[in-house]
Design an enzyme around this catalytic site. Sequence first.
Site, mmCIF file in Angstrom:
data_model
loop_
_atom_site.group_PDB
_atom_site.id
_atom_site.type_symbol
_atom_site.label_atom_id
_atom_site.label_comp_id
_atom_site.label_asym_id
_atom_site.label_seq_id
_atom_site.Cartn_x
_atom_site.Cartn_y
_atom_site.Cartn_z
ATOM 1 N N LYS A 1 -13.940 4.919 -0.766
ATOM 2 C CA LYS A 1 -12.946 5.533 0.114
ATOM 3 C C LYS A 1 -11.595 5.388 -0.552
ATOM 4 O O LYS A 1 -11.228 4.311 -1.018
ATOM 5 C CB LYS A 1 -12.949 4.796 1.471
ATOM 6 C CG LYS A 1 -11.982 5.331 2.477
ATOM 7 C CD LYS A 1 -12.660 6.287 3.432
ATOM 8 C CE LYS A 1 -11.682 7.182 4.161
ATOM 9 N NZ LYS A 1 -11.244 8.365 3.397
ATOM 10 N N GLN B 1 -7.390 -0.233 -4.255
ATOM 11 C CA GLN B 1 -8.053 0.237 -3.029
ATOM 12 C C GLN B 1 -9.231 -0.664 -2.635
ATOM 13 O O GLN B 1 -9.516 -0.819 -1.444
ATOM 14 C CB GLN B 1 -8.528 1.675 -3.266
ATOM 15 C CG GLN B 1 -8.853 2.450 -2.004
ATOM 16 C CD GLN B 1 -7.631 3.065 -1.350
ATOM 17 O OE1 GLN B 1 -6.783 3.624 -2.029
ATOM 18 N NE2 GLN B 1 -7.537 2.955 -0.037
ATOM 19 N N LYS C 1 -7.628 -3.540 -0.736
ATOM 20 C CA LYS C 1 -6.983 -3.014 0.467
ATOM 21 C C LYS C 1 -8.037 -2.685 1.522
ATOM 22 O O LYS C 1 -7.923 -3.072 2.679
ATOM 23 C CB LYS C 1 -6.209 -1.739 0.094
ATOM 24 C CG LYS C 1 -5.552 -1.073 1.274
ATOM 25 C CD LYS C 1 -5.036 0.299 0.938
ATOM 26 C CE LYS C 1 -4.060 0.259 -0.215
ATOM 27 N NZ LYS C 1 -3.261 1.495 -0.304
ATOM 28 N N LYS D 1 -10.653 6.365 -5.844
ATOM 29 C CA LYS D 1 -9.412 7.150 -5.850
ATOM 30 C C LYS D 1 -9.635 8.369 -6.735
ATOM 31 O O LYS D 1 -10.474 8.354 -7.631
ATOM 32 C CB LYS D 1 -8.258 6.314 -6.414
ATOM 33 C CG LYS D 1 -6.885 6.861 -6.118
ATOM 34 C CD LYS D 1 -6.391 6.460 -4.738
ATOM 35 C CE LYS D 1 -5.100 7.159 -4.378
ATOM 36 N NZ LYS D 1 -4.556 6.674 -3.097
ATOM 37 N N ASP E 1 -3.130 11.798 -0.277
ATOM 38 C CA ASP E 1 -2.213 10.880 -0.981
ATOM 39 C C ASP E 1 -1.016 11.747 -1.375
ATOM 40 O O ASP E 1 -0.851 12.857 -0.842
ATOM 41 C CB ASP E 1 -2.898 10.246 -2.209
ATOM 42 C CG ASP E 1 -2.066 9.090 -2.802
ATOM 43 O OD1 ASP E 1 -1.965 8.049 -2.151
ATOM 44 O OD2 ASP E 1 -1.500 9.241 -3.901
ATOM 45 N N ASN F 1 4.909 11.500 3.937
ATOM 46 C CA ASN F 1 4.135 11.074 5.105
ATOM 47 C C ASN F 1 4.402 9.612 5.476
ATOM 48 O O ASN F 1 4.682 9.305 6.639
ATOM 49 C CB ASN F 1 2.636 11.294 4.825
ATOM 50 C CG ASN F 1 1.766 10.720 5.914
ATOM 51 O OD1 ASN F 1 1.240 9.624 5.795
ATOM 52 N ND2 ASN F 1 1.630 11.443 7.015
ATOM 53 N N SER G 1 -8.370 6.080 8.608
ATOM 54 C CA SER G 1 -9.344 6.997 8.018
ATOM 55 C C SER G 1 -10.762 6.521 8.332
ATOM 56 O O SER G 1 -11.650 7.314 8.626
ATOM 57 C CB SER G 1 -9.176 7.052 6.496
ATOM 58 O OG SER G 1 -8.142 7.935 6.161
#
Length: 444
Positions: free
Chosen positions: A90, A111, A114, A126, A166, A240, A376
């Site tokens: 993800k 990621q 995270k 990613k 992203d 964003n 997400s």
Amino acid sequence: MSYIDEIIGQVIEKNPDEPEFHQAVREVLDSIRVIVDANEAQFRRDALLERLVNPERQIKFRVPWLDDQGNAHVNTGYRVQFNSAIGPYKGGLRLHPSVNIGIIKFLGFEQIFKNSLTGLPIGGGKGGSDFDPKGKSDREIMRFCQSFMSELCKYIGADTDVPAGDIGTGAREIGYMFGQYKKLRGLFEGVLTGKGLSYGGSLARTEATGYGLLYITDALLRDHDIDIKGKTVAVSGAGNVAIYAIEKAQQLGAKVVTCSDSTGWIYDPDGIDVALLKEIKEVRRERLTAYKNAKLTSEYHEGRGVWQIKCDIALPCATQNELTLDDAKLLKENGCIAVCEGANMPTTEDATKFLQENGILFIPGKASNCGGVATSALEMSQNSERLSWPFEEVDAKLKGIMENVYANISAAAKKYGMDGNYVAGANIAGFEKVLDAMNAQGIV
Ligand code: NDP
């Protein structure tokens, strides 16, 4: 030489010209030294760190597309499927001319930890392309996204790899990519997150990264008996993450006085008018000069410079390595008490060290911006049960997750004798779960 230093050396040697990837690996491995040193023989035997720093798979592909005049262009597409120990890969898709394999690997590596910190079952990945969406027509964007997905669709799926947005990939791009995936694979499934609400998106996903950043900042400050209300905040970025960080900071009673884009920055002593900023960036897709033209009491400056403005809290929300040692010194001089990263790795290594050594509270992006990927994952849950939860429910879950992340990184730092070092706390807490899952699944 210690196992960790050996691996850092190997990463640099085997991945030349990828400084951001080296930086990300160095930061994580340095933080987990205490765990690795205590288990060195077993980790070496199992090549644990080699398996951690080498992606499970990396895909690179050609993306041909036609411009409005019928001319063909070719960009490079990437997807790095880094680690699936705790769940399907993800992570977002970045569309920016600076994208290369090193940038995608740095982001994919970050990621892993995270995603682990969110407490949800998602692995790390990613992707993206060196395509520049700026100045392209809507039809050009559509043709690029369709071509990108024509290749990517072979490698992703709701239970294998679920990309998201992203830099440069927002709701419009996700929509075009989803449409192409559905057409080619014949599946209406939760293969992408950040979808529009009419076709499986989650309420509060748009707001999640920025809101989450403020939930964890507030938790940090409360833990240090500081009230966010009345504080002055400097934000960089106007995308964003920045927009919804500004919105939530204002809702919590703080005053945000700056924002920026890649050409310049705004200082608005009255506080950023977030409705105006949204109109300019989300609807009209204009530069920040439009903000200055609409709000005459604000100042517009070319280039970079938000960190010279006096603030209590700094929230870098634009891109990697945008807050340097000189910026950190300025923040300190101006009395800043906390820096929480909205972007991925926006603070350089020496700046991070300076902030930590000078008593400025610092939360790294992998903890402070994980609200986006957490939501997400909540979108994936809703897609799986074919339900859609109300905004308040998703937002409340997000707040709970961020407060939990703060508690976990704080506890991990304390446990290993590094109280208040949230970089170490985040890396250790993220790593421990991945380590446990990797050990349980054998050498794969
Ligand atoms: P957007 O594309 O929406 O906004 C990025 C903002 O940063 C824009 O204002 C952009 O200006 C500016 N910017 C980008 N590159 C540069 C640069 N090289 N120099 C100066 N300014 C730059 O992206 P997001 O807000 O989604 O992402 C921002 C950061 O947050 C990234 O690091 C991303 O990886 C990270 N992140 C995002 C998440 C999300 O949910 N969106 C989740 C977790 C992390 P301009 O418009 O002029 O290019």
